[in-house]
Write an enzyme that holds these catalytic residues in place. Structure first.
Site, PDB file in Angstrom:
ATOM      1  N   THR A 184     -76.245 -39.219  21.100  1.00 49.83           N
ATOM      2  CA  THR A 184     -75.971 -37.785  20.997  1.00 49.83           C
ATOM      3  C   THR A 184     -75.596 -37.249  22.371  1.00 49.83           C
ATOM      4  O   THR A 184     -75.684 -37.959  23.371  1.00 49.83           O
ATOM      5  CB  THR A 184     -77.228 -37.014  20.540  1.00 49.83           C
ATOM      6  N   ASP A 221     -76.313 -35.534  25.769  1.00 49.37           N
ATOM      7  CA  ASP A 221     -77.521 -35.515  26.613  1.00 49.37           C
ATOM      8  C   ASP A 221     -78.383 -36.768  26.487  1.00 49.37           C
ATOM      9  O   ASP A 221     -79.577 -36.735  26.793  1.00 49.37           O
ATOM     10  CB  ASP A 221     -78.360 -34.258  26.255  1.00 49.37           C
ATOM     11  N   LYS A 254     -75.335 -41.021  28.536  1.00 52.69           N
ATOM     12  CA  LYS A 254     -74.145 -41.875  28.506  1.00 52.69           C
ATOM     13  C   LYS A 254     -73.414 -41.903  29.853  1.00 52.69           C
ATOM     14  O   LYS A 254     -73.074 -42.970  30.355  1.00 52.69           O
ATOM     15  CB  LYS A 254     -73.178 -41.410  27.400  1.00 52.69           C
ATOM     16  N   GLU A 267     -66.327 -39.940  27.911  1.00 52.26           N
ATOM     17  CA  GLU A 267     -65.895 -38.888  26.984  1.00 52.26           C
ATOM     18  C   GLU A 267     -64.837 -39.446  26.024  1.00 52.26           C
ATOM     19  O   GLU A 267     -63.856 -38.773  25.685  1.00 52.26           O
ATOM     20  CB  GLU A 267     -65.352 -37.656  27.735  1.00 52.26           C
ATOM     21  N   ALA A 268     -65.067 -40.678  25.574  1.00 56.34           N
ATOM     22  CA  ALA A 268     -64.070 -41.402  24.774  1.00 56.34           C
ATOM     23  C   ALA A 268     -63.836 -40.775  23.407  1.00 56.34           C
ATOM     24  O   ALA A 268     -62.828 -41.059  22.750  1.00 56.34           O
ATOM     25  CB  ALA A 268     -64.489 -42.853  24.627  1.00 56.34           C
ATOM     26  N   GLN A 269     -64.771 -39.893  22.979  1.00 57.35           N
ATOM     27  CA  GLN A 269     -64.537 -39.205  21.696  1.00 57.35           C
ATOM     28  C   GLN A 269     -63.263 -38.371  21.735  1.00 57.35           C
ATOM     29  O   GLN A 269     -62.640 -38.134  20.708  1.00 57.35           O
ATOM     30  CB  GLN A 269     -65.741 -38.314  21.314  1.00 57.35           C
ATOM     31  N   VAL A 284     -62.769 -29.536  19.289  1.00 58.79           N
ATOM     32  CA  VAL A 284     -63.058 -29.721  20.717  1.00 58.79           C
ATOM     33  C   VAL A 284     -63.308 -28.380  21.395  1.00 58.79           C
ATOM     34  O   VAL A 284     -62.419 -27.523  21.456  1.00 58.79           O
ATOM     35  CB  VAL A 284     -61.898 -30.461  21.424  1.00 58.79           C
ATOM     36  N   VAL A 285     -64.520 -28.188  21.880  1.00 61.50           N
ATOM     37  CA  VAL A 285     -64.869 -27.062  22.746  1.00 61.50           C
ATOM     38  C   VAL A 285     -65.814 -27.650  23.799  1.00 61.50           C
ATOM     39  O   VAL A 285     -66.972 -27.952  23.508  1.00 61.50           O
ATOM     40  CB  VAL A 285     -65.566 -25.908  21.989  1.00 61.50           C
ATOM     41  N   VAL A 286     -65.278 -27.858  24.995  1.00 58.41           N
ATOM     42  CA  VAL A 286     -66.079 -28.471  26.061  1.00 58.41           C
ATOM     43  C   VAL A 286     -67.250 -27.546  26.376  1.00 58.41           C
ATOM     44  O   VAL A 286     -67.076 -26.327  26.471  1.00 58.41           O
ATOM     45  CB  VAL A 286     -65.195 -28.709  27.311  1.00 58.41           C
TER      46      VAL A 286
HETATM   47  N1  LIG Z   1     -84.386 -32.982  35.479  1.00 54.27           N
HETATM   48  C1  LIG Z   1     -84.288 -34.176  34.893  1.00 54.27           C
HETATM   49  N2  LIG Z   1     -85.232 -35.106  35.098  1.00 54.27           N
HETATM   50  C2  LIG Z   1     -85.140 -36.321  34.515  1.00 54.27           C
HETATM   51  N3  LIG Z   1     -84.144 -36.686  33.712  1.00 54.27           N
HETATM   52  C3  LIG Z   1     -83.193 -35.806  33.481  1.00 54.27           C
HETATM   53  C4  LIG Z   1     -83.196 -34.498  34.049  1.00 54.27           C
HETATM   54  N4  LIG Z   1     -82.092 -33.832  33.612  1.00 54.27           N
HETATM   55  C5  LIG Z   1     -81.450 -34.701  32.806  1.00 54.27           C
HETATM   56  N5  LIG Z   1     -82.105 -35.874  32.721  1.00 54.27           N
HETATM   57  C6  LIG Z   1     -81.741 -37.077  31.962  1.00 54.27           C
HETATM   58  O1  LIG Z   1     -80.354 -37.137  31.880  1.00 54.27           O
HETATM   59  C7  LIG Z   1     -79.965 -37.358  30.530  1.00 54.27           C
HETATM   60  C8  LIG Z   1     -78.586 -36.768  30.332  1.00 54.27           C
HETATM   61  O2  LIG Z   1     -77.682 -37.569  31.047  1.00 54.27           O
HETATM   62  P1  LIG Z   1     -76.099 -37.472  30.876  1.00 54.27           P
HETATM   63  O3  LIG Z   1     -75.574 -38.719  31.496  1.00 54.27           O
HETATM   64  O4  LIG Z   1     -75.631 -36.182  31.412  1.00 54.27           O
HETATM   65  O5  LIG Z   1     -75.984 -37.510  29.275  1.00 54.27           O
HETATM   66  P2  LIG Z   1     -74.705 -37.622  28.326  1.00 54.27           P
HETATM   67  O6  LIG Z   1     -73.551 -38.151  29.130  1.00 54.27           O
HETATM   68  O7  LIG Z   1     -75.135 -38.551  27.221  1.00 54.27           O
HETATM   69  O8  LIG Z   1     -74.477 -36.240  27.795  1.00 54.27           O
HETATM   70  C9  LIG Z   1     -81.073 -36.707  29.717  1.00 54.27           C
HETATM   71  O9  LIG Z   1     -81.234 -37.295  28.447  1.00 54.27           O
HETATM   72  C10 LIG Z   1     -82.299 -37.044  30.559  1.00 54.27           C
HETATM   73  O10 LIG Z   1     -82.759 -38.329  30.228  1.00 54.27           O
HETATM   74  C1  LIG Z   2     -70.576 -31.856  19.290  1.00 53.38           C
HETATM   75  C2  LIG Z   2     -69.324 -31.511  20.031  1.00 53.38           C
HETATM   76  C3  LIG Z   2     -69.249 -31.683  21.401  1.00 53.38           C
HETATM   77  N1  LIG Z   2     -68.108 -31.355  22.055  1.00 53.38           N
HETATM   78  C4  LIG Z   2     -68.039 -31.525  23.515  1.00 53.38           C
HETATM   79  C5  LIG Z   2     -69.121 -30.864  24.318  1.00 53.38           C
HETATM   80  C6  LIG Z   2     -69.146 -31.695  25.594  1.00 53.38           C
HETATM   81  O1  LIG Z   2     -68.142 -31.189  26.470  1.00 53.38           O
HETATM   82  C7  LIG Z   2     -68.753 -33.086  25.091  1.00 53.38           C
HETATM   83  C8  LIG Z   2     -69.924 -34.037  24.993  1.00 53.38           C
HETATM   84  O2  LIG Z   2     -70.374 -34.351  26.282  1.00 53.38           O
HETATM   85  P1  LIG Z   2     -71.733 -35.146  26.584  1.00 53.38           P
HETATM   86  O3  LIG Z   2     -71.448 -35.743  27.931  1.00 53.38           O
HETATM   87  O4  LIG Z   2     -71.941 -36.171  25.513  1.00 53.38           O
HETATM   88  O5  LIG Z   2     -72.842 -34.139  26.624  1.00 53.38           O
HETATM   89  O6  LIG Z   2     -68.179 -32.904  23.810  1.00 53.38           O
HETATM   90  C9  LIG Z   2     -67.007 -30.890  21.369  1.00 53.38           C
HETATM   91  O7  LIG Z   2     -65.942 -30.628  21.955  1.00 53.38           O
HETATM   92  N2  LIG Z   2     -67.080 -30.726  20.020  1.00 53.38           N
HETATM   93  C10 LIG Z   2     -68.197 -31.010  19.329  1.00 53.38           C
HETATM   94  O8  LIG Z   2     -68.205 -30.821  18.085  1.00 53.38           O
END
Ligand SMILES: Nc1ncnc2c1ncn2[C@@H]1O[C@H](COP(=O)(O)OP(=O)(O)O)[C@@H](O)[C@H]1O
Ligand SMILES: Cc1cn([C@H]2C[C@H](O)[C@@H](COP(=O)(O)O)O2)c(=O)[nH]c1=O
Length: 215
Positions: A10, A12, A15, A87-89, A170-172
């Site tokens: 998901t 956060d 990734k 961000e391969a989606q 897509v809405v960043v």
């Molecule tokens: N203040 C924090 N302390 C520890 N871990 C954190 C903190 N903020 C974010 N994280 C970790 O970073 C993860 C999000 O990492 P990120 O690479 O940005 O995720 P994604 O790319 O999947 O959206 C969170 O699930 C959490 O594990």
């Molecule tokens: C569910 C959803 C997400 N997005 C966008 C929002 C973020 O910019 C990225 C996901 O980034 P993350 O590193 O995995 O947090 O995707 C979107 O455009 N549309 C959607 O439905």
């Protein structure tokens, strides 16, 4: 043998952090990598993690030919042992097919990272093609949690804390955004019922409300 791996989870779930760690570890052993990304929250040509790490990346545009980009680099004497695609989606089906060809024709390892489904639980085109083509799919080990404590499996789009179900795919945006468009991860049950933390009142719960002082 080179492979195409799709790391997914998901929003956060860590990734981009993993993508940057993987790049760091391969680099530390003398392997040359190239990072692609598309529409990262931190801006163009950047890969960023919520843990504060950031790196320069090649921004993928609608008409970017990823395979050609790498071939040009190699023809100019550059070395590419692996590719990270964040961000391969947001990539098109063509982009993903170019990544697969990179693996098969150039023996380059490709590590792609992205969410599978959008705020309406539908597959993104890039993720769909990755699921179809990847040698391996890895689900992130760091579990994100719904407000109820269950494992979060879905991404909700929110406006002022309320879940929205209409809009562009897509809405960043980011999680933990209060007033504007944001995102919240939920378990399927609560995604289906459109029950976000704000709606459930969970955001207002605090350990202070437990009766620790009672006899
Ligand atoms: N203040 C924090 N302390 C520890 N871990 C954190 C903190 N903020 C974010 N994280 C970790 O970073 C993860 C999000 O990492 P990120 O690479 O940005 O995720 P994604 O790319 O999947 O959206 C969170 O699930 C959490 O594990
Ligand atoms: C569910 C959803 C997400 N997005 C966008 C929002 C973020 O910019 C990225 C996901 O980034 P993350 O590193 O995995 O947090 O995707 C979107 O455009 N549309 C959607 O439905």
């Amino acid at each position: 043998m080179a492979e195409l791996v799709f790391f997914t989870g998901t929003m956060d779930s860590g990734k981009s952090t993993l993508a940057l760690q993987l790049d760091h570890n391969h680099n530390a052993r003398g392997r040359a990598g190239l990072i692609f990304t598309r529409d990262d929250r931190a801006g163009s040509a950047t890969i960023s993690s919520r843990l504060g790490l950031k790196a320069a990346a090649v921004e993928v545009g609608q008409n970017t030919d990823l395979l050609n980009h790498v071939v040009q680099l190699m023809s100019a004497g550059g070395k590419v042992d692996y590719v990270v695609a964040d961000e391969a989606q947001f990539y098109t089906e063509d982009h993903i097919e170019q990544l697969a060809r990179m693996v098969d024709e150039l023996s380059i390892d490709v590590y792609a990272f992205g969410i599978t489904t959008d705020f309406r639980t539908r597959l993104f085109p890039g993720s769909k093609r990755l699921i179809e083509l990847a040698d391996r799919i890895e689900v992130l080990q760091v579990q994100t949690l719904c407000w109820c404590g269950a494992r979060a499996t879905h991404n909700a789009r929110t406006l002022g804390g309320e879940m929205v179900v209409e809009g562009e795919q897509v809405v960043v945006g980011d999680t933990a955004v209060a007033d504007e468009i944001g995102y919240e991860v939920l378990c399927r049950r609560h995604h289906r019922r459109r029950l976000t933390a704000a709606r459930s009142g969970a955001a207002a719960l605090s350990p202070d409300t437990l009766p620790f002082g009672a006899a």
